[in-house]
Design a protein around this motif. Structure first.
Motif, PDB file in Angstrom:
ATOM      1  N   THR A  31      52.204  59.027  37.883  1.00 38.34           N
ATOM      2  CA  THR A  31      50.818  58.721  37.536  1.00 38.34           C
ATOM      3  C   THR A  31      50.326  57.580  38.413  1.00 38.34           C
ATOM      4  O   THR A  31      50.953  56.520  38.469  1.00 38.34           O
ATOM      5  CB  THR A  31      50.686  58.333  36.054  1.00 38.34           C
ATOM      6  N   THR A  33      47.214  55.015  39.008  1.00 38.93           N
ATOM      7  CA  THR A  33      46.060  54.462  38.296  1.00 38.93           C
ATOM      8  C   THR A  33      45.335  53.466  39.184  1.00 38.93           C
ATOM      9  O   THR A  33      45.924  52.492  39.655  1.00 38.93           O
ATOM     10  CB  THR A  33      46.494  53.763  36.998  1.00 38.93           C
ATOM     11  N   THR A  70      44.152  58.650  37.902  1.00 35.82           N
ATOM     12  CA  THR A  70      43.172  58.220  36.919  1.00 35.82           C
ATOM     13  C   THR A  70      42.709  56.812  37.252  1.00 35.82           C
ATOM     14  O   THR A  70      43.134  56.223  38.254  1.00 35.82           O
ATOM     15  CB  THR A  70      43.763  58.294  35.489  1.00 35.82           C
ATOM     16  N   THR A  72      41.074  52.837  35.442  1.00 37.34           N
ATOM     17  CA  THR A  72      40.937  51.996  34.256  1.00 37.34           C
ATOM     18  C   THR A  72      39.478  51.612  34.060  1.00 37.34           C
ATOM     19  O   THR A  72      38.653  51.732  34.969  1.00 37.34           O
ATOM     20  CB  THR A  72      41.770  50.717  34.390  1.00 37.34           C
ATOM     21  N   ALA A 116      42.374  62.815  35.956  1.00 33.94           N
ATOM     22  CA  ALA A 116      41.835  62.492  34.635  1.00 33.94           C
ATOM     23  C   ALA A 116      40.658  61.552  34.841  1.00 33.94           C
ATOM     24  O   ALA A 116      40.842  60.360  35.115  1.00 33.94           O
ATOM     25  CB  ALA A 116      42.905  61.847  33.762  1.00 33.94           C
ATOM     26  N   ASP A 118      37.349  59.553  33.733  1.00 32.11           N
ATOM     27  CA  ASP A 118      36.595  58.960  32.628  1.00 32.11           C
ATOM     28  C   ASP A 118      35.573  58.004  33.216  1.00 32.11           C
ATOM     29  O   ASP A 118      35.924  56.937  33.728  1.00 32.11           O
ATOM     30  CB  ASP A 118      37.535  58.214  31.673  1.00 32.11           C
ATOM     31  N   ARG A 199      38.182  59.394  25.783  1.00 35.59           N
ATOM     32  CA  ARG A 199      39.338  59.138  26.643  1.00 35.59           C
ATOM     33  C   ARG A 199      40.632  59.535  25.933  1.00 35.59           C
ATOM     34  O   ARG A 199      41.562  60.050  26.565  1.00 35.59           O
ATOM     35  CB  ARG A 199      39.374  57.650  27.026  1.00 35.59           C
ATOM     36  N   GLU A 200      40.675  59.317  24.642  1.00 36.27           N
ATOM     37  CA  GLU A 200      41.875  59.686  23.885  1.00 36.27           C
ATOM     38  C   GLU A 200      42.120  61.190  23.958  1.00 36.27           C
ATOM     39  O   GLU A 200      43.257  61.637  24.192  1.00 36.27           O
ATOM     40  CB  GLU A 200      41.718  59.247  22.431  1.00 36.27           C
ATOM     41  N   ASP A 203      43.282  62.096  27.560  1.00 36.15           N
ATOM     42  CA  ASP A 203      44.680  61.774  27.837  1.00 36.15           C
ATOM     43  C   ASP A 203      45.630  62.734  27.128  1.00 36.15           C
ATOM     44  O   ASP A 203      46.664  63.133  27.686  1.00 36.15           O
ATOM     45  CB  ASP A 203      44.976  60.330  27.428  1.00 36.15           C
ATOM     46  N   THR A 204      45.285  63.112  25.903  1.00 39.69           N
ATOM     47  CA  THR A 204      46.119  64.052  25.154  1.00 39.69           C
ATOM     48  C   THR A 204      46.176  65.403  25.851  1.00 39.69           C
ATOM     49  O   THR A 204      47.255  66.001  26.006  1.00 39.69           O
ATOM     50  CB  THR A 204      45.581  64.226  23.722  1.00 39.69           C
ATOM     51  N   VAL A 206      45.513  66.103  29.052  1.00 44.74           N
ATOM     52  CA  VAL A 206      46.205  65.999  30.332  1.00 44.74           C
ATOM     53  C   VAL A 206      47.712  66.014  30.116  1.00 44.74           C
ATOM     54  O   VAL A 206      48.460  66.700  30.833  1.00 44.74           O
ATOM     55  CB  VAL A 206      45.772  64.729  31.083  1.00 44.74           C
ATOM     56  N   ALA A 207      48.199  65.277  29.122  1.00 38.04           N
ATOM     57  CA  ALA A 207      49.635  65.260  28.832  1.00 38.04           C
ATOM     58  C   ALA A 207      50.125  66.656  28.461  1.00 38.04           C
ATOM     59  O   ALA A 207      51.215  67.082  28.895  1.00 38.04           O
ATOM     60  CB  ALA A 207      49.924  64.269  27.707  1.00 38.04           C
TER      61      ALA A 207
END
Length: 270
Positions: A31, A33, A70, A72, A116, A118, A199-200, A203-204, A206-207
């Motif tokens: 990953t 970031t 992704t 931040t 990902a 956002d 975002r939650e 992320d879920t 994408v995982a």
């Protein structure tokens, strides 16, 4: 085995310290970031170099099967740090530029690439996504190909790939006018795979999707991915032509650059 490391960049732009690229390894997943939230995750040349090196390193590791990119904070990536580019005119727009090396690295990559998103993906933050296999976004996100207002042409072979995907008229609307494209519109155009409320949820999902990719037969996955890549005109040659054109434009004009704000900006695309 899990590795977690952070690339901290020593190079500084005239106005602000350069950002950070976090590189995290968890099994077969790497990953990346972009961590510069106070500047909308705008990329300096040093950050591009770190991204290019990280992708190349992951590609060289047979144990890595997927890369997730992704950011931040409130934005995915606001594009290029223009102050840093102005401070390094002999480096920013050359055929050996870290920008071009990153774009070539993701184009050459034989590892599955997942983004990902956002928040805002502007300029190079939007064009880089054209080389990712899967792009997931939150509903508040948007894409914006803001190049003409900066006195340059698109990069990352967007001048080739967007017309291939959308047709010449829609591509012209996005590239000539710098029109903002909402995440929902981007999904309708095929520029984004799926859109999520938060975002939650992003992320879920994408995982979950990465887990599916890592569980798939590697040979079949890689062969299918290769077949999905556009054939015909070489995107790598187009990247070089775009870079040379932008360098020529900036060397022969003194046009002022307009900043595209996250709140304002050109009229949204229909």
């Amino acid at each position: 085995m899990t590795r977690d490391r952070t690339i901290r960049l020593d190079r500084q732009s005239p106005s602000d310290p350069a950002g950070t690229i976090r590189v995290e390894r968890a099994g077969a997943l790497v990953t990346l970031t972009i961590d510069r939230p106070d500047k909308g995750n705008a990329l300096t040349l040093a950050m591009y170099r770190a991204l290019a090196d990280a992708v190349t390193e992951a590609d060289a590791d047979p144990g890595v099967r997927a890369i997730v990119l992704t950011g931040t904070g409130q934005d995915f990536c606001a594009g290029n740090d223009l102050d840093d580019f102005r401070a390094h005119p002999g480096t920013a727009l050359t055929l050996s530029s870290p920008v071009l090396e990153f774009h070539k690295a993701i184009r050459h990559s034989h590892t599955v690439l997942v983004a990902a998103v956002d928040g805002a993906a502007v300029g190079s933050g939007a064009t880089a996504l054209l080389h990712f296999d899967l792009v997931y976004a939150t509903r508040r996100s948007h894409l914006q190909y803001a190049f003409v207002d900066q006195g340059v042409v698109p990069d990352a072979a967007a001048s080739l790939l967007l017309p291939q995907r959308l047709g010449p008229q829609r591509a012209a609307q996005l590239l000539l006018l710098g029109a903002r494209v909402s995440a929902a519109q981007a999904a309708q155009l095929g520029l984004v795979s799926e859109v999520f409320e938060s975002r939650e949820h992003l992320d879920t999902r994408v995982a979950e999707q990465v887990a599916t990719l890592l569980a798939a037969p590697e040979g079949a996955l890689n062969a299918t991915r290769a077949l999905l890549r556009p054939t015909g005109n070489d995107p790598l040659l187009r990247m070089s032509a775009e870079t040379a054109t932008s360098a020529r434009l900036l060397s022969t004009t003194n046009s002022s650059m307009r900043n595209i704000s996250r709140a304002g900006g050109p009229t949204p695309a229909p």
